[in-house]
Scaffold this active site. Sequence first.
Site, PDB file in Angstrom:
ATOM      1  N   HIS A  74      37.172  88.650   1.149  1.00 41.37           N
ATOM      2  CA  HIS A  74      35.850  88.408   1.707  1.00 41.37           C
ATOM      3  C   HIS A  74      35.623  86.925   1.901  1.00 41.37           C
ATOM      4  O   HIS A  74      36.175  86.086   1.160  1.00 41.37           O
ATOM      5  CB  HIS A  74      34.754  89.009   0.816  1.00 41.37           C
ATOM      6  CG  HIS A  74      34.647  88.406  -0.552  1.00 41.37           C
ATOM      7  ND1 HIS A  74      33.813  87.347  -0.844  1.00 41.37           N
ATOM      8  CD2 HIS A  74      35.268  88.709  -1.712  1.00 41.37           C
ATOM      9  CE1 HIS A  74      33.921  87.037  -2.125  1.00 41.37           C
ATOM     10  NE2 HIS A  74      34.808  87.837  -2.681  1.00 41.37           N
ATOM     11  N   ASP A  76      32.219  85.912   2.431  1.00 41.53           N
ATOM     12  CA  ASP A  76      30.844  85.638   2.011  1.00 41.53           C
ATOM     13  C   ASP A  76      30.846  85.089   0.590  1.00 41.53           C
ATOM     14  O   ASP A  76      31.790  85.317  -0.185  1.00 41.53           O
ATOM     15  CB  ASP A  76      29.966  86.890   2.106  1.00 41.53           C
ATOM     16  CG  ASP A  76      30.454  88.039   1.234  1.00 41.53           C
ATOM     17  OD1 ASP A  76      31.681  88.281   1.201  1.00 41.53           O
ATOM     18  OD2 ASP A  76      29.622  88.696   0.582  1.00 41.53           O
ATOM     19  N   ASP A 105      36.162  82.017  -5.312  1.00 39.39           N
ATOM     20  CA  ASP A 105      35.749  83.386  -4.981  1.00 39.39           C
ATOM     21  C   ASP A 105      35.189  83.462  -3.570  1.00 39.39           C
ATOM     22  O   ASP A 105      33.988  83.353  -3.390  1.00 39.39           O
ATOM     23  CB  ASP A 105      34.718  83.851  -6.004  1.00 39.39           C
ATOM     24  CG  ASP A 105      34.427  85.337  -5.928  1.00 39.39           C
ATOM     25  OD1 ASP A 105      35.168  86.060  -5.237  1.00 39.39           O
ATOM     26  OD2 ASP A 105      33.453  85.762  -6.566  1.00 39.39           O
ATOM     27  N   GLU A 135      30.837  91.380   0.525  1.00 38.20           N
ATOM     28  CA  GLU A 135      31.366  91.809  -0.765  1.00 38.20           C
ATOM     29  C   GLU A 135      30.455  91.378  -1.893  1.00 38.20           C
ATOM     30  O   GLU A 135      30.251  92.117  -2.862  1.00 38.20           O
ATOM     31  CB  GLU A 135      32.769  91.223  -0.975  1.00 38.20           C
ATOM     32  CG  GLU A 135      33.569  91.891  -2.101  1.00 38.20           C
ATOM     33  CD  GLU A 135      33.275  91.305  -3.485  1.00 38.20           C
ATOM     34  OE1 GLU A 135      33.650  91.952  -4.485  1.00 38.20           O
ATOM     35  OE2 GLU A 135      32.686  90.214  -3.570  1.00 38.20           O
ATOM     36  N   GLU A 136      29.873  90.199  -1.755  1.00 34.00           N
ATOM     37  CA  GLU A 136      28.991  89.685  -2.798  1.00 34.00           C
ATOM     38  C   GLU A 136      27.604  90.316  -2.743  1.00 34.00           C
ATOM     39  O   GLU A 136      26.832  90.199  -3.690  1.00 34.00           O
ATOM     40  CB  GLU A 136      28.859  88.164  -2.672  1.00 34.00           C
ATOM     41  CG  GLU A 136      30.167  87.394  -2.825  1.00 34.00           C
ATOM     42  CD  GLU A 136      30.721  87.429  -4.234  1.00 34.00           C
ATOM     43  OE1 GLU A 136      30.175  88.150  -5.088  1.00 34.00           O
ATOM     44  OE2 GLU A 136      31.722  86.734  -4.475  1.00 34.00           O
ATOM     45  N   GLU A 164      41.093  88.739  -4.923  1.00 32.22           N
ATOM     46  CA  GLU A 164      40.033  88.322  -5.855  1.00 32.22           C
ATOM     47  C   GLU A 164      40.613  87.447  -6.969  1.00 32.22           C
ATOM     48  O   GLU A 164      41.766  87.622  -7.373  1.00 32.22           O
ATOM     49  CB  GLU A 164      39.359  89.547  -6.481  1.00 32.22           C
ATOM     50  CG  GLU A 164      38.482  90.336  -5.529  1.00 32.22           C
ATOM     51  CD  GLU A 164      37.169  89.646  -5.227  1.00 32.22           C
ATOM     52  OE1 GLU A 164      36.873  88.590  -5.827  1.00 32.22           O
ATOM     53  OE2 GLU A 164      36.421  90.155  -4.374  1.00 32.22           O
ATOM     54  N   HIS A 349      31.188  81.768  -9.169  1.00 29.90           N
ATOM     55  CA  HIS A 349      29.744  81.970  -9.223  1.00 29.90           C
ATOM     56  C   HIS A 349      29.010  80.891 -10.017  1.00 29.90           C
ATOM     57  O   HIS A 349      27.789  80.963 -10.169  1.00 29.90           O
ATOM     58  CB  HIS A 349      29.375  83.355  -9.785  1.00 29.90           C
ATOM     59  CG  HIS A 349      29.753  84.494  -8.894  1.00 29.90           C
ATOM     60  ND1 HIS A 349      29.114  85.717  -8.944  1.00 29.90           N
ATOM     61  CD2 HIS A 349      30.674  84.606  -7.918  1.00 29.90           C
ATOM     62  CE1 HIS A 349      29.648  86.533  -8.046  1.00 29.90           C
ATOM     63  NE2 HIS A 349      30.609  85.864  -7.406  1.00 29.90           N
TER      64      HIS A 349
END
Length: 376
Positions: A74, A76, A105, A135-136, A164, A349
Amino acid sequence: MTDAIDPVDLTARLIACPSITPRSAGVFDVLEAALKPLGFEVHRFFAGEAPDGPVENMVATRGSGGPHFAFAGHLDVVPPGEGWSGDPFHPEIRGNLLYGRGAVDMKGGVAAFVAACAAVTDHPGTVSLLITGDEEGPAVHGTRAIMAWMAERNIQPDMILIGEPTSEARLGDVVKIGRRGTVNMWVTVPGVQGHVAYPHRAENPVPKLARLITALEAVHLDDGTEAFQASNLEITALETSSRATNIIPGSATAQLNIRFNNLHRGEELVALVRRIAAEHAPGATVEAKISGEAFLTPPGRLYELVTEAIREETGVEPTLSTSGGTSDGRFLIALCPVVDFGLPNATMHKLDEAAAVEDIAGLARIYARILRNALA
């Protein structure tokens, strides 16, 4: 001969696009520009509507026939939050670290795979990238939409590697061979609102909810399995309909999340909570959202490809794990064997998210080994 791609430079260019779910912010333009010179046929499409969309997705393919090796990921990212030492969308190398939202990420993983595709060009079969912009977020219009798009065109990978960030202490030490399922629930107990000085004219739902929570906390789901840790139920939020100090609320709600292994199915756990709610708080309602079922890829060729490449490139013997959060593997497992493997995840994150420059380069080399052996 195809020119080499610097995965660190590509990661930086991807980071510079503030692609907070569901915005794409030009990030797919950057990826397409990197893939087309490598001989990929790039398909981009949007799915969904506001507020969770529209979401941009990409399927890029090179070659034909089998074997078909796919990389999923991903572009995003989660919102950066306040307090960064620099601009989260202005990538910067300080020391040996590349800083920016998405470095770990998982724009670094996507860039590493593109670099691997530049290094492995003369191959039989098909290589593809399945890249989503959702995805997030709710993950409604992302990978599932890609799978529907592929089904309409009879595109079927033989194995899928998800990039990931799974590594922990060092690159290559952890590979995810499955993930626990997750279900969120909102249990609401009704009452009768009233003045706290006149409790006989009201019905307080909070004590009922407290008894219900006690009953839920007493539930023993399982002791885990050889592949999975024990399932766990956690109360994640409490709320009442009142914000005043002198009002008995008319309703009270508990929010809970269950992370469950493959001894359970999501609907069975929802039914369990509904039975407990009916017993301890008659009249309570239960709303549920199953984000994904538990899945496990059994040992096989994909295990061997990933672990051998890690061992040959780094000397590390990876741990095969199902711990941590979920991934879009919960959807993709319906197609073929799926394994997650990527960068060290310590800063994902977080504020000042950063990936080691050498880890990004090392991941590209590992991916190249996997791709070369998978398509041999």
